[in-house]
Design an enzyme around this catalytic site. Structure first.
Site, PDB file in Angstrom:
ATOM      1  N   GLU A  97       0.814  -1.225   0.000  1.00 21.91           N
ATOM      2  CA  GLU A  97       0.000   0.000   0.000  1.00 21.91           C
ATOM      3  C   GLU A  97       0.842   1.267   0.000  1.00 21.91           C
ATOM      4  O   GLU A  97       0.535   2.231  -0.699  1.00 21.91           O
ATOM      5  CB  GLU A  97      -0.953   0.010   1.205  1.00 21.91           C
ATOM      6  N   HIS A 104      -9.753  -4.842  11.439  1.00 19.10           N
ATOM      7  CA  HIS A 104     -10.506  -4.697  10.187  1.00 19.10           C
ATOM      8  C   HIS A 104     -11.826  -3.945  10.376  1.00 19.10           C
ATOM      9  O   HIS A 104     -12.722  -4.070   9.561  1.00 19.10           O
ATOM     10  CB  HIS A 104     -10.812  -6.077   9.578  1.00 19.10           C
TER      11      HIS A 104
END
Lengths: 325, 316
Positions: free
Chosen positions: A60, A129
């Site tokens: 990322e 998450h």
């Protein structure tokens, strides 16, 4: 009017803009051959080819930085994060590069880029998450932050985000991709920074944004049965915030409850509260309340999730408290 | 190179006089890395670097007065007084800036090159970094994708052997930094960074490789900074002998000796160059001194492209 899913609305926005402007490309993990982790980009590789729909390694920081560099040099990247939880690995490039470039170059280098993907909780995914980072990004000058709550808004706002010449954070939800709503086939956009009154009411103002606003709709229906008319404002954008729509509503209802999925400290709810006490202090008939996630990492067990996230019951309780009922 | 050297010497003096504030990192000793490079590329090629960035825009042809004014924080500076020493930018020179987070410019450099490839040009991008930046994860992600996508970028390690006060030997067991590229099968080599000619040749060869669509190149340039990491660093972590060893290989003296040996230059020419450079530096200081600081209205300008962005202003 036809009805389409949230993910289809996003795909239409992306595809329509990409057909018009060759400099736009989509980059991220699994966006091309896998057709998107949540199928937002389904079929786009076939239409646009691998030059413009680009799979990345799981890196990322690297691909966010590459996209920012590409934006500095004339392209208009749309970066998909599989979830904004993973954007933390890339946050250096978002905050230190994308958000700063215009200013520290004295206006020479703009960064027309969109970082998009799902935010906040999405079932029993536990702590890493399930985080809602809207207020983190909203805190940073140089960025714009959009958090749509339905397919119609998502399409119109994503088109605006892609056309915008500043870096935009665009936050969706895994739990909204399957939501269906009427979306016209004709071209339209929705301006960034404009809230919408999703439900008119006279007794109390509920301010929210993104997926969690759905808990407000449920709460408002329950409250209606008891004769309490709640007005629901969807901020849609949390940087900049359309304060006036909230201020005007509070001047009418005199009571405010803010519903947000993030943690309470330094949240969008805190910011709205500050603004309302400053601009509408004399109109308030009760202290402003907020319903947020519990001030803990979200655990896995369903009982603990239920106790943490905003839900209609907690909202109804807060509304009754500001109404002294 | 002479202009870079004299400019930095003046910047160092002005820093001590507190005319220049903030962090200030000088390039003395490393000049060949920029001078040898700019002679090997075209003005259309791109350049990006970290915060030791005064020499790079000079090398690209920016007048030193705009750099000096930026160091002063003046509105006439190349970043309008908003960047300072670490954030010089020069869009018309394809200089994509000085960046302040170690290694942050490495993916940016790959991305600038990505855009050139996307647009189908033959422009290359020179992405400079210090030896300290080689330790960042961003480098490895950018190296991997640059090779995967064959991006036309030359990664240049300005290996002056010290990441601030920490020597290369104390940060890794791989002391030859060019070997980092080998794990991505990136063409990688070590270059004498004290010699302008070897730098030029290495950059020219690397640029040709990039222009042929063969992807990135890594060049580890062995160099030395004569000054501390920044103006506040007395550089006690290294010996005088080590500094003298490198000063004996000074890039400017090396060029001068070649010119003298071949009788391509007279002492008069050298004196004239010194005079010309001194006049340029003096002009730059005067320009910076006489320029105004940014007006307060500048505070809310250049943050967004959108001209009417509704900033929060609480009125105090």
């Amino acid at each position: 009017m036809r009805t389409i899913q949230f993910r289809e609305a996003l795909r239409e926005a992306l595809s329509e803009e990409m057909r018009k402007d060759e400099t736009i490309f989509l980059i991220g993990e699994e966006v091309a051959e896998y057709n998107g982790a949540y199928k937002v980009s389904q079929g786009m590789l076939d239409e646009f080819g691998s030059k413009r729909v680009i799979d990345t390694p799981i890196a990322e920081l690297g691909f966010a930085g590459i996209a920012v560099g590409a934006a500095m040099n004339g392209l208009r990247p749309v970066v998909e994060f599989m979830t904004f939880n993973f954007s933390l690995v890339a946050i250096d490039q978002i905050i230190n590069s994308a958000a700063k470039m215009m200013s520290m170059s004295g206006g020479q280098y703009s960064v027309p880029i969109v970082f998009r993907g799902p935010t906040a909780s999405a079932g029993m995914l536990s702590s890493q998450h399930s985080q809602a980072f809207e207020s983190w990004y909203a805190n940073c000058p140089g960025l714009k932050v959009i958090v749509p709550s339905n397919p119609y808004d998502a399409k119109g706002l994503l088109k605006s985000a892609i056309r915008d010449n500043d870096p935009v954070i665009f936050m969706e939800s895994e739990q909204m991709y399957g939501d269906k709503a009427e979306v016209p086939e004709e071209e339209y956009t929705i301006p960034i920074g404009v809230a919408e009154i999703k439900r008119a009411g006279s007794d109390v103002t509920l301010v929210s944004f993104g997926k969690i606003i759905k808990t407000c709709y449920t709460a408002a229906e329950e409250l209606e049965k008891e004769g309490i008319h709640a007005e629901i404002i969807d901020l849609r954008t949390v940087r900049p915030i359309d304060y006036n729509t909230v201020i005007n509503s509070v001047k009418k209802t005199n009571r405010l409850v803010i519903v947000e999925e993030a943690w309470p400290l330094a949240s969008i709810a805190s910011e709205i509260t500050f603004k309302i006490q400053k601009e509408a202090f004399d109109y308030l008939d009760a202290p402003i309340l907020r319903v947020t996630s519990a001030d803990v990492p979200l655990p896995y067990a369903p009982t603990l999730i239920e106790a943490s996230l905003p839900n209609p019951g907690r909202i109804i309780k807060a509304v009754k408290q500001v109404m002294y009922k | 190179m002479l202009l870079m050297r004299r400019f930095e010497e003046k910047a160092g003096q002005l820093y001590i006089q507190q005319k220049i504030r903030g962090f200030c990192h000088l390039y003395n000793g490393q000049e060949a890395l920029v001078a040898g490079a700019v002679s090997a590329i075209s003005p259309d090629d791109n350049m990006v670097t970290a915060y030791r960035d005064h020499a790079h825009p000079l090398g690209r042809g920016m007048h030193p007065k705009f750099i000096m004014a930026e160091l002063y924080g003046k509105v006439t500076g190349c970043s309008k007084g908003k960047g300072g020493s670490m954030h010089l930018f020069g869009k018309e020179y394809n200089f994509f800036g000085g960046h302040g987070i170690v290694g942050g410019q490495i993916p940016l450099g790959a991305g600038i090159a990505f855009a050139e490839k996307y647009k189908g040009t033959s422009h290359v991008t020179l992405c400079y970094m210090g030896d300290g930046a080689v330790r960042q994860g961003a480098l490895h992600e950018a190296f991997n994708m640059s090779m995967l996508w064959k991006l036309p970028v030359i990664f240049i390690i300005e290996n002056n052997n010290y990441a601030m006060g920490t020597s290369v030997e104390r940060t890794t067991n791989v002391h030859d930094l060019y070997k980092i590229g080998c794990s991505y099968e990136m063409p990688s080599k070590q270059v004498d960074g004290m010699n302008c000619e070897t730098v030029h040749e290495a950059i020219f060869e690397a640029a040709t490789h990039c222009r042929e669509g063969k992807g990135p190149v890594l060049l580890e340039m062995k160099t030395y900074r004569y000054r501390g990491h920044s103006m506040s660093d007395p550089a006690k972590y290294r010996t005088k002998e080590e500094l003298e060893e490198y000063k004996a290989k000074d890039p400017i003296e090396t060029v001068l000796s070649v010119l003298r040996k071949n009788k391509w230059i007279s002492e008069k020419d050298i004196d004239a160059s010194e005079e010309r450079v001194k006049a340029l530096v003096d002009e730059s200081v005067e320009f910076a001194e006489n320029s105004p600081f940014p007006d307060v209205h500048e505070l809310y300008e250049d943050v967004y492209v959108q001209e009417d962005y509704p900033f929060i202003m609480d009125g105090f």
